[in-house]
Scaffold this motif. Structure first.
Motif, PDB file in Angstrom:
ATOM      1  N   THR A   1     -13.070   7.119   2.207  1.00  0.00           N
ATOM      2  CA  THR A   1     -11.936   7.750   1.502  1.00  0.00           C
ATOM      3  C   THR A   1     -10.834   6.768   1.125  1.00  0.00           C
ATOM      4  O   THR A   1      -9.907   7.132   0.413  1.00  0.00           O
ATOM      5  CB  THR A   1     -11.312   8.863   2.366  1.00  0.00           C
ATOM      6  OG1 THR A   1     -10.673   8.272   3.513  1.00  0.00           O
ATOM      7  CG2 THR A   1     -12.366   9.850   2.840  1.00  0.00           C
TER       8      THR A   1
ATOM      9  N   GLU B   1      -5.335   5.923   8.824  1.00  0.00           N
ATOM     10  CA  GLU B   1      -4.499   6.958   9.415  1.00  0.00           C
ATOM     11  C   GLU B   1      -3.919   6.466  10.736  1.00  0.00           C
ATOM     12  O   GLU B   1      -4.586   5.740  11.487  1.00  0.00           O
ATOM     13  CB  GLU B   1      -5.301   8.248   9.623  1.00  0.00           C
ATOM     14  CG  GLU B   1      -5.731   8.886   8.308  1.00  0.00           C
ATOM     15  CD  GLU B   1      -6.466  10.199   8.487  1.00  0.00           C
ATOM     16  OE1 GLU B   1      -6.753  10.854   7.469  1.00  0.00           O
ATOM     17  OE2 GLU B   1      -6.775  10.576   9.650  1.00  0.00           O
TER      18      GLU B   1
ATOM     19  N   ALA C   1      -8.586   5.322   3.210  1.00  0.00           N
ATOM     20  CA  ALA C   1      -7.341   5.638   3.910  1.00  0.00           C
ATOM     21  C   ALA C   1      -7.344   5.074   5.325  1.00  0.00           C
ATOM     22  O   ALA C   1      -8.375   5.081   6.012  1.00  0.00           O
ATOM     23  CB  ALA C   1      -7.129   7.142   3.960  1.00  0.00           C
TER      24      ALA C   1
ATOM     25  N   SER D   1      -7.753   6.401  12.675  1.00  0.00           N
ATOM     26  CA  SER D   1      -8.963   6.855  11.982  1.00  0.00           C
ATOM     27  C   SER D   1     -10.137   5.938  12.308  1.00  0.00           C
ATOM     28  O   SER D   1      -9.954   4.750  12.596  1.00  0.00           O
ATOM     29  CB  SER D   1      -8.732   6.888  10.475  1.00  0.00           C
ATOM     30  OG  SER D   1      -8.168   5.663  10.022  1.00  0.00           O
TER      31      SER D   1
ATOM     32  N   SER E   1      -0.670   8.659   6.771  1.00  0.00           N
ATOM     33  CA  SER E   1      -1.861   8.196   6.059  1.00  0.00           C
ATOM     34  C   SER E   1      -1.435   7.220   4.966  1.00  0.00           C
ATOM     35  O   SER E   1      -0.524   7.515   4.187  1.00  0.00           O
ATOM     36  CB  SER E   1      -2.605   9.387   5.445  1.00  0.00           C
ATOM     37  OG  SER E   1      -3.754   8.948   4.743  1.00  0.00           O
TER      38      SER E   1
ATOM     39  N   SER F   1       0.853  -1.193   0.000  1.00  0.00           N
ATOM     40  CA  SER F   1       0.000   0.000   0.000  1.00  0.00           C
ATOM     41  C   SER F   1       0.888   1.242   0.000  1.00  0.00           C
ATOM     42  O   SER F   1       1.872   1.295   0.744  1.00  0.00           O
ATOM     43  CB  SER F   1      -0.914   0.018   1.236  1.00  0.00           C
ATOM     44  OG  SER F   1      -1.660  -1.176   1.333  1.00  0.00           O
TER      45      SER F   1
ATOM     46  N   ASP G   1      -2.763   4.747   1.753  1.00  0.00           N
ATOM     47  CA  ASP G   1      -3.835   4.547   0.783  1.00  0.00           C
ATOM     48  C   ASP G   1      -4.174   3.057   0.673  1.00  0.00           C
ATOM     49  O   ASP G   1      -3.349   2.255   0.239  1.00  0.00           O
ATOM     50  CB  ASP G   1      -3.385   5.092  -0.573  1.00  0.00           C
ATOM     51  CG  ASP G   1      -4.467   4.974  -1.652  1.00  0.00           C
ATOM     52  OD1 ASP G   1      -5.576   4.494  -1.328  1.00  0.00           O
ATOM     53  OD2 ASP G   1      -4.196   5.360  -2.802  1.00  0.00           O
TER      54      ASP G   1
ATOM     55  N   LYS H   1       5.636  10.569   0.164  1.00  0.00           N
ATOM     56  CA  LYS H   1       4.404  10.203  -0.531  1.00  0.00           C
ATOM     57  C   LYS H   1       4.740   9.294  -1.713  1.00  0.00           C
ATOM     58  O   LYS H   1       5.655   9.567  -2.496  1.00  0.00           O
ATOM     59  CB  LYS H   1       3.691  11.465  -1.027  1.00  0.00           C
ATOM     60  CG  LYS H   1       2.398  11.173  -1.772  1.00  0.00           C
ATOM     61  CD  LYS H   1       1.706  12.452  -2.211  1.00  0.00           C
ATOM     62  CE  LYS H   1       0.416  12.153  -2.959  1.00  0.00           C
ATOM     63  NZ  LYS H   1      -0.295  13.376  -3.381  1.00  0.00           N
TER      64      LYS H   1
ATOM     65  N   SER I   1      -7.226   2.186  -0.800  1.00  0.00           N
ATOM     66  CA  SER I   1      -8.415   2.222  -1.668  1.00  0.00           C
ATOM     67  C   SER I   1      -8.469   1.053  -2.645  1.00  0.00           C
ATOM     68  O   SER I   1      -9.548   0.669  -3.096  1.00  0.00           O
ATOM     69  CB  SER I   1      -8.459   3.546  -2.435  1.00  0.00           C
ATOM     70  OG  SER I   1      -7.281   3.731  -3.202  1.00  0.00           O
TER      71      SER I   1
ATOM     72  N   ALA J   1     -11.994   4.789   6.279  1.00  0.00           N
ATOM     73  CA  ALA J   1     -11.467   3.875   5.263  1.00  0.00           C
ATOM     74  C   ALA J   1     -12.544   3.534   4.244  1.00  0.00           C
ATOM     75  O   ALA J   1     -12.276   3.440   3.039  1.00  0.00           O
ATOM     76  CB  ALA J   1     -10.932   2.612   5.909  1.00  0.00           C
TER      77      ALA J   1
ATOM     78  N   SER K   1       0.209   7.969   1.550  1.00  0.00           N
ATOM     79  CA  SER K   1      -0.498   9.148   1.035  1.00  0.00           C
ATOM     80  C   SER K   1       0.140  10.434   1.529  1.00  0.00           C
ATOM     81  O   SER K   1       0.338  11.386   0.772  1.00  0.00           O
ATOM     82  CB  SER K   1      -1.972   9.121   1.444  1.00  0.00           C
ATOM     83  OG  SER K   1      -2.623   8.005   0.911  1.00  0.00           O
TER      84      SER K   1
END
Length: 332
Positions: free
Chosen positions: A159, A163, A161, A151, A114, A98, A116, A182, A118, A156, A101
């Motif tokens: 968005t 965190e 994500a 988070s 963060s 992954s 990602d 990033k 997705s 998740a 972000s």
């Protein structure tokens, strides 16, 4: 034993036995007394002087009883079994690549990270409760880090994500993580753990008081709890005692106003405050012991995350005041 071998293997009329270099290896055979009691062996003395002596083969019933430690399969089974079990154990952990972000400073030595997820629906679906955690590892770094997900599960889902609030400790995987950029790729396991079982302190009308305690980066899963919604606005007394060394070490200060508006009273506690600090000083457990104000122990629940000593002392205070131990929630 020597007398027996001389009597049975060499005739009294025979000359001395041939040199050892000429005698087959099977000629020197020793038996235990128990073997003599159960086996019969006839030895025919060679008639030709100095002819190489060859003992007859051992009966299979004796061969089966002769020990061969280096060849016995059971001596090798434990090692094979252990290797197999270790491989199975290793294979059960699924790692999902992954990308990062963003990484931002949250406080002194603390970073917002963060990731990602997705493109990993299984990862997203695994996060169902506040207080869950996962393992994160970096390429070419053997030891993974265990990180609580900061988070709420809904983030998740909406968005894509995850965190985290990560404390950078010198020489650790966490320090390397905080130095990424990033787009750098890390690997995550699915979310694990039972999280905070809020069902134990529901419905809100039966548990109007919820006391929350956190220190340092232990605020991470507490953020997930508060922002997931647990009916704080439907309860009459929800307090968060949040301990840090000073304000520079206290993360999520920008979220305090939102937390207060959701029904959570935030009580910062600084162990080494700067001059001019007018709030609570010392340790979280001491600040709570001074305030207490538990009106109905049977209608009180608690959530604790952070330093072990703090967790143990706060739990002792709560139980001594009549709060049920089963209503004190932790995420481990």
């Amino acid at each position: 034993m020597v007398h027996f071998m001389k009597r049975h293997l060499i005739s009294s009329s025979q000359p001395l036995a041939p040199p050892l270099s000429l005698v087959p290896a099977t000629a020197a055979i020793f038996y235990t007394p128990s073997q003599f009691a159960t086996e019969t062996m006839t030895v025919i003395t060679p008639s030709v002087p100095h002819a190489p002596f060859s003992a007859p083969p051992l009966p299979m019933s004796i061969l089966r009883r002769l020990p061969f430690p280096s060849l016995t399969p059971r001596h090798r089974l434990p090692r094979r079994r252990f290797a197999t079990l270790a491989a199975v154990r290793q294979d059960t952990t699924v790692w999902t690549p992954s990308p990062v972000s963003s990484i931002e400073i949250a406080a002194e030595s603390l970073f917002h990270v963060s990731i990602d997820v997705s493109n990993s629906p299984d990862l997203v679906a695994s996060h169902t409760l506040p207080g869950q955690y996962l393992q994160l590892r970096l390429p070419d770094v053997e030891k993974p880090s265990f990180l609580a997900i900061a988070s709420p599960p809904s983030l998740a889902a909406s968005t894509g994500a995850f965190e985290f609030l990560v404390k950078s400790v010198a020489g650790s995987t966490a320090e390397l993580l905080c130095g990424l950029k990033k787009g750098d790729v890390v690997e995550l396991t699915q979310a694990m753990g039972n999280g905070f079982n809020i069902n134990k302190i529901d419905p809100p009308e039966d548990y109007p008081t919820v006391l929350i305690f956190a220190t340092g980066s232990g605020i991470s899963p507490i953020r997930s709890l508060i922002e997931s919604g647990f009916g704080a606005d439907k309860r009459s007394d929800v307090r968060l005692y949040f301990g840090a060394r000073n304000l520079r070490r206290m993360a999520y200060q920008d979220r305090f106003k939102d937390w207060e508006s959701s029904g959570v009273k935030v009580v910062p506690v600084l162990s080494q405050p700067d001059d001019g600090w007018a709030g609570e000083s010392g340790y979280v457990q001491a600040a709570f012991a001074k305030a207490k104000q538990i009106y109905s122990p049977k209608g009180t629940g608690a959530v604790i995350c952070g330093q072990r000593q703090m967790a143990e002392e706060v739990s002792s205070i709560l139980v001594a005041d009549g709060v049920s131990k089963e209503k004190i929630l932790m995420n481990f």
